[in-house]
Enzyme design. Structure first.
Site, PDB file in Angstrom:
ATOM      1  N   ARG A 199       0.856  -1.197   0.000  1.00 43.30           N
ATOM      2  CA  ARG A 199       0.000   0.000   0.000  1.00 43.30           C
ATOM      3  C   ARG A 199       0.884   1.237   0.000  1.00 43.30           C
ATOM      4  O   ARG A 199       1.604   1.488   0.981  1.00 43.30           O
ATOM      5  CB  ARG A 199      -0.897   0.039   1.245  1.00 43.30           C
ATOM      6  CG  ARG A 199      -1.760  -1.202   1.444  1.00 43.30           C
ATOM      7  CD  ARG A 199      -3.028  -1.124   0.623  1.00 43.30           C
ATOM      8  NE  ARG A 199      -3.712  -2.418   0.590  1.00 43.30           N
ATOM      9  CZ  ARG A 199      -4.768  -2.713   1.341  1.00 43.30           C
ATOM     10  NH1 ARG A 199      -5.241  -1.837   2.188  1.00 43.30           N
ATOM     11  NH2 ARG A 199      -5.348  -3.892   1.232  1.00 43.30           N
ATOM     12  N   ARG A 204      -0.825   1.610  13.102  1.00 44.78           N
ATOM     13  CA  ARG A 204      -1.377   0.354  12.565  1.00 44.78           C
ATOM     14  C   ARG A 204      -1.304   0.215  11.044  1.00 44.78           C
ATOM     15  O   ARG A 204      -1.924  -0.671  10.474  1.00 44.78           O
ATOM     16  CB  ARG A 204      -2.817   0.185  13.027  1.00 44.78           C
ATOM     17  CG  ARG A 204      -3.740   1.283  12.554  1.00 44.78           C
ATOM     18  CD  ARG A 204      -5.142   0.953  12.984  1.00 44.78           C
ATOM     19  NE  ARG A 204      -6.094   1.794  12.300  1.00 44.78           N
ATOM     20  CZ  ARG A 204      -7.380   1.562  12.271  1.00 44.78           C
ATOM     21  NH1 ARG A 204      -7.872   0.510  12.887  1.00 44.78           N
ATOM     22  NH2 ARG A 204      -8.192   2.370  11.649  1.00 44.78           N
ATOM     23  N   HIS A 205      -0.573   1.103  10.388  1.00 46.48           N
ATOM     24  CA  HIS A 205      -0.435   1.000   8.933  1.00 46.48           C
ATOM     25  C   HIS A 205       1.012   0.770   8.526  1.00 46.48           C
ATOM     26  O   HIS A 205       1.916   1.471   8.985  1.00 46.48           O
ATOM     27  CB  HIS A 205      -0.939   2.278   8.249  1.00 46.48           C
ATOM     28  CG  HIS A 205      -2.423   2.418   8.269  1.00 46.48           C
ATOM     29  ND1 HIS A 205      -3.070   3.136   9.234  1.00 46.48           N
ATOM     30  CD2 HIS A 205      -3.377   1.905   7.454  1.00 46.48           C
ATOM     31  CE1 HIS A 205      -4.384   3.081   9.003  1.00 46.48           C
ATOM     32  NE2 HIS A 205      -4.596   2.327   7.934  1.00 46.48           N
ATOM     33  N   SER A 257     -11.619  -7.170   6.560  1.00 44.44           N
ATOM     34  CA  SER A 257     -12.621  -6.520   5.742  1.00 44.44           C
ATOM     35  C   SER A 257     -13.081  -7.553   4.720  1.00 44.44           C
ATOM     36  O   SER A 257     -12.244  -8.269   4.163  1.00 44.44           O
ATOM     37  CB  SER A 257     -11.948  -5.347   5.047  1.00 44.44           C
ATOM     38  OG  SER A 257     -12.869  -4.373   4.766  1.00 44.44           O
ATOM     39  N   ARG A 301      -1.780  -7.004  12.013  1.00 48.45           N
ATOM     40  CA  ARG A 301      -2.836  -6.440  12.872  1.00 48.45           C
ATOM     41  C   ARG A 301      -3.354  -7.492  13.844  1.00 48.45           C
ATOM     42  O   ARG A 301      -3.605  -7.197  15.011  1.00 48.45           O
ATOM     43  CB  ARG A 301      -4.011  -5.957  12.021  1.00 48.45           C
ATOM     44  CG  ARG A 301      -3.716  -4.723  11.231  1.00 48.45           C
ATOM     45  CD  ARG A 301      -4.466  -3.509  11.751  1.00 48.45           C
ATOM     46  NE  ARG A 301      -4.195  -2.404  10.850  1.00 48.45           N
ATOM     47  CZ  ARG A 301      -5.107  -1.785  10.124  1.00 48.45           C
ATOM     48  NH1 ARG A 301      -6.379  -2.136  10.223  1.00 48.45           N
ATOM     49  NH2 ARG A 301      -4.776  -0.808   9.329  1.00 48.45           N
TER      50      ARG A 301
HETATM   51  P1  ATP Z   1      -7.833   0.677   7.381  1.00 41.95           P
HETATM   52  O1  ATP Z   1      -9.219   1.248   7.311  1.00 41.95           O
HETATM   53  O2  ATP Z   1      -7.440   0.250   8.755  1.00 41.95           O
HETATM   54  O3  ATP Z   1      -6.812   1.539   6.700  1.00 41.95           O
HETATM   55  P2  ATP Z   1      -8.475  -0.827   5.042  1.00 41.95           P
HETATM   56  O4  ATP Z   1      -9.938  -0.589   5.074  1.00 41.95           O
HETATM   57  O5  ATP Z   1      -7.636  -0.074   4.076  1.00 41.95           O
HETATM   58  O6  ATP Z   1      -7.871  -0.669   6.537  1.00 41.95           O
HETATM   59  P3  ATP Z   1      -8.472  -3.312   3.654  1.00 41.95           P
HETATM   60  O7  ATP Z   1      -7.923  -2.670   2.441  1.00 41.95           O
HETATM   61  O8  ATP Z   1      -9.870  -3.734   3.638  1.00 41.95           O
HETATM   62  O9  ATP Z   1      -8.231  -2.370   4.903  1.00 41.95           O
HETATM   63  O10 ATP Z   1      -7.496  -4.516   4.072  1.00 41.95           O
HETATM   64  C1  ATP Z   1      -7.915  -5.669   4.779  1.00 41.95           C
HETATM   65  C2  ATP Z   1      -7.138  -5.824   6.068  1.00 41.95           C
HETATM   66  O11 ATP Z   1      -5.757  -5.648   5.848  1.00 41.95           O
HETATM   67  C3  ATP Z   1      -7.470  -4.788   7.125  1.00 41.95           C
HETATM   68  O12 ATP Z   1      -8.579  -5.171   7.867  1.00 41.95           O
HETATM   69  C4  ATP Z   1      -6.230  -4.793   7.969  1.00 41.95           C
HETATM   70  O13 ATP Z   1      -6.209  -5.896   8.852  1.00 41.95           O
HETATM   71  C5  ATP Z   1      -5.152  -5.005   6.952  1.00 41.95           C
HETATM   72  N1  ATP Z   1      -4.549  -3.741   6.522  1.00 41.95           N
HETATM   73  C6  ATP Z   1      -5.057  -2.848   5.649  1.00 41.95           C
HETATM   74  N2  ATP Z   1      -4.215  -1.840   5.433  1.00 41.95           N
HETATM   75  C7  ATP Z   1      -3.125  -2.089   6.177  1.00 41.95           C
HETATM   76  C8  ATP Z   1      -1.876  -1.429   6.358  1.00 41.95           C
HETATM   77  N3  ATP Z   1      -1.606  -0.300   5.707  1.00 41.95           N
HETATM   78  N4  ATP Z   1      -0.977  -1.976   7.190  1.00 41.95           N
HETATM   79  C9  ATP Z   1      -1.256  -3.134   7.829  1.00 41.95           C
HETATM   80  N5  ATP Z   1      -2.392  -3.818   7.698  1.00 41.95           N
HETATM   81  C10 ATP Z   1      -3.335  -3.307   6.887  1.00 41.95           C
END
Ligand code: ATP
Length: 520
Positions: free
Chosen positions: A292, A300-301, A446, A494
């Site tokens: 990403r 947490r990212h 998600s 996470r």
């Molecule tokens: P957030 O709202 O917390 O940024 P997201 O809605 O972008 O997450 P998704 O794209 O649906 O998350 O990704 C599915 C899962 O991957 C998330 O529930 C989370 O556990 C994990 N995740 C998402 N983005 C990240 C990140 N940048 N770093 C670590 N884990 C992530």
């Protein structure tokens, strides 16, 4: 191609040069004393281990030593964790991963078995040096070591690989905040190590017992995820990370040059796991790196993390996928508690957190019910909004109080806040057949039922501003007859962070990648 020659090193500053010269003199004196010692064969630095012999000797693992071994002689390879004393005897602590044992190197009166020079050799080995030690297992009480009821009495000690000066001490990096605070209350200032210093020397930081345990828990989560899904008839797949275009819109992608063409690193295996279903795999899962390119400076990212993804055909309702999530995570949590209790204890000793509370059947609430709980608690939140980090936290606390669980599922998100491939709700097109899953008020999963009708998918992509042409292969795969399906994406780091109640995702990533950090 020729390697560039490294530039010559600048001369060291004079005080360092003097210290180095002194150290060299001490080493020379010790080498001379050892040369004259009839016991010199029992200690000293080993020649480089280069696969030149196979002696058949057996090295014991420290964590297998028990009181039943008292009286026997064992051979171990471990690190020098700490050294005290010198002269006639030296108390050392050897460490193997999270296990520590006291090693006594003591000269006997006649210096027939252990000489004073051997004690000197042992007690001047730098911390973290890798040593081979043969010694007798002796009953003892050593509260400061994990092997508290025995110690080793050295008969031989040999350095396999000497350690250079460390960026920080393993003991300093292994203290809990509570220990530091308790010492401060007594007027003693203990050394602490900042996160950046740790991450800059991650290899050393990873040796800290809590780090060792965290990554065993991480490995366990993957193992339990695999075990549970294989048991439910899923097939493990490996989809490409190198892809031609952004897979989903939304999260930004890293772009790269692919043999002269533009390409991206996958933000998730989303499109490919769905295509695998269109290819009749029925139930698939994948453990894969995902990328990403978001400048998110949060606890947490990460810019690269590990996705635990699954996708499955459903007969009627996405609840079938929620049942899988429910069984899967209850079995992961049970497995961690039952089979990795020792590791959980080691992590909690440095990072205390209450054990995760979860129900035998996971609580499911709708997004609307979640919003209602927040409003009833006085939080003014728009009915059709995505929940921000703070709202998720608060909802997590409200749910914990009302339902006694730190783990729950929220369903039926507004369609506008979900990706274009999400199936709308049959009774209300402004909502979607989607769900997020939370641990301690933070999102770990998600997922949704996906649109499996190619025309509907084309329209949804267009409405979301995505050119259907860029998704041609994906959309086409649903034109040859497609099973209705649903799935989920889980963030491994996470899950580990939140199950353990850690404060930062970097603690759960081996070599974390964030917008600022690309090394080590
Ligand atoms: P957030 O709202 O917390 O940024 P997201 O809605 O972008 O997450 P998704 O794209 O649906 O998350 O990704 C599915 C899962 O991957 C998330 O529930 C989370 O556990 C994990 N995740 C998402 N983005 C990240 C990140 N940048 N770093 C670590 N884990 C992530």
């Amino acid at each position: 191609r020729r390697r560039a020659r490294a530039p010559p090193l600048p001369p060291p500053p004079p005080q360092l040069a003097a210290a180095a010269a002194q150290a060299q003199e001490a080493a020379d004196r010790l080498a001379a004393a050892r040369e004259a010692d009839p016991l010199k064969g029992r200690y000293g630095d080993l020649p480089l281990i280069q696969s030149s012999e196979k002696t058949g000797r057996v090295w014991r693992r420290l964590d297998t030593l028990t009181d039943a071994d008292v009286g026997t002689t064992v051979l171990v390879r471990a690190r020098v964790h700490a050294v005290r004393g010198g002269g006639r005897s030296s108390f050392m602590v050897l460490r193997q991963r999270s296990t520590t044992v006291q090693l006594l190197v003591a000269a006997d009166e006649a210096e027939a078995n252990v000489s004073r020079t051997m004690v000197k050799y042992a007690s001047t080995l730098p911390k973290e040096t890798v040593v081979d030690v043969e010694g007798e297992v002796v009953a003892a009480t050593v509260a400061s070591c994990t092997l508290a009821s025995l110690e080793l009495h050295a008969a031989t000690i040999r350095a396999v690989s000497r350690a250079a000066p460390l960026p920080f001490d393993i003991v300093d990096a292994g203290r809990s905040d509570a220990d530091v605070a308790a010492a401060a209350a007594k007027g003693e200032a203990l050394v602490t190590v900042s996160q950046d210093t740790r991450l800059d020397a991650r290899v050393v930081d990873l040796r800290v017992p809590a780090s060792q345990a965290i990554f065993r828990v991480q490995s366990a989560v993957c193992q339990l995820f695999r075990e549970a899904l294989l048991g439910m008839g899923f097939v493990e797949i490996h989809s490409p990370c190198l892809i031609a275009g952004a897979s989903e819109g939304g999260a930004s992608v890293f772009t790269l040059d692919y043999c002269g063409r533009p390409a991206c690193l996958a933000q998730s295996p989303q499109l490919y796991k769905q295509m695998a279903l269109a290819a009749d795999f029925d139930r698939v899962f994948e453990i894969t790196p995902v990328f990403r390119a978001e400048k998110s400076f949060t606890h947490r990212h990460l810019t690269e993390f590990t996705g635990l993804d699954f996708e499955m055909a459903i007969h009627e309702h996405y609840d079938e996928a929620l049942d899988v999530i429910d069984a899967l995570f209850v079995s992961i949590f049970d497995g961690l508690n039952e089979r990795w209790g020792k590791e959980l204890e080691v992590v909690r000793a440095q990072y205390p957190a209450p054990p995760l509370r979860y129900l035998r059947t996971t609580l499911r609430l709708t997004h609307a019910e979640g919003i209602a709980m927040l409003r009833a608690a006085g939080h003014d939140i728009d009915e059709m909004s995505d929940l921000n980090t703070e709202a998720e936290r608060v909802l997590g606390r409200l749910v914990a109080v009302a339902h006694g669980t730190d783990f729950f599922i929220l369903t039926r998100y507004p369609a506008a806040v979900r990706p274009f491939y999400t199936m709308p709700c049959p009774d209300d097109p402004s909502r979607s057949n989607s769900y997020d899953v939370f641990i301690r008020g933070e999102e770990i999963i998600s997922g949704a039922q996906r649109v499996h009708d190619a025309d509907m998918l084309t329209a949804a992509a267009t409405a979301a501003g995505i050119l259907p042409d860029s998704l041609a292969d994906y959309i086409q795969s649903f034109r040859y007859g497609a099973f209705p399906h649903a799935g989920a994406g889980v963030g491994l780091e996470r899950v580990v962070m939140l199950f353990l109640g850690l404060d930062n995702i970097r603690k759960a990533s081996l070599f974390p990648r964030d917008p600022k950090r690309l090394t080590p």
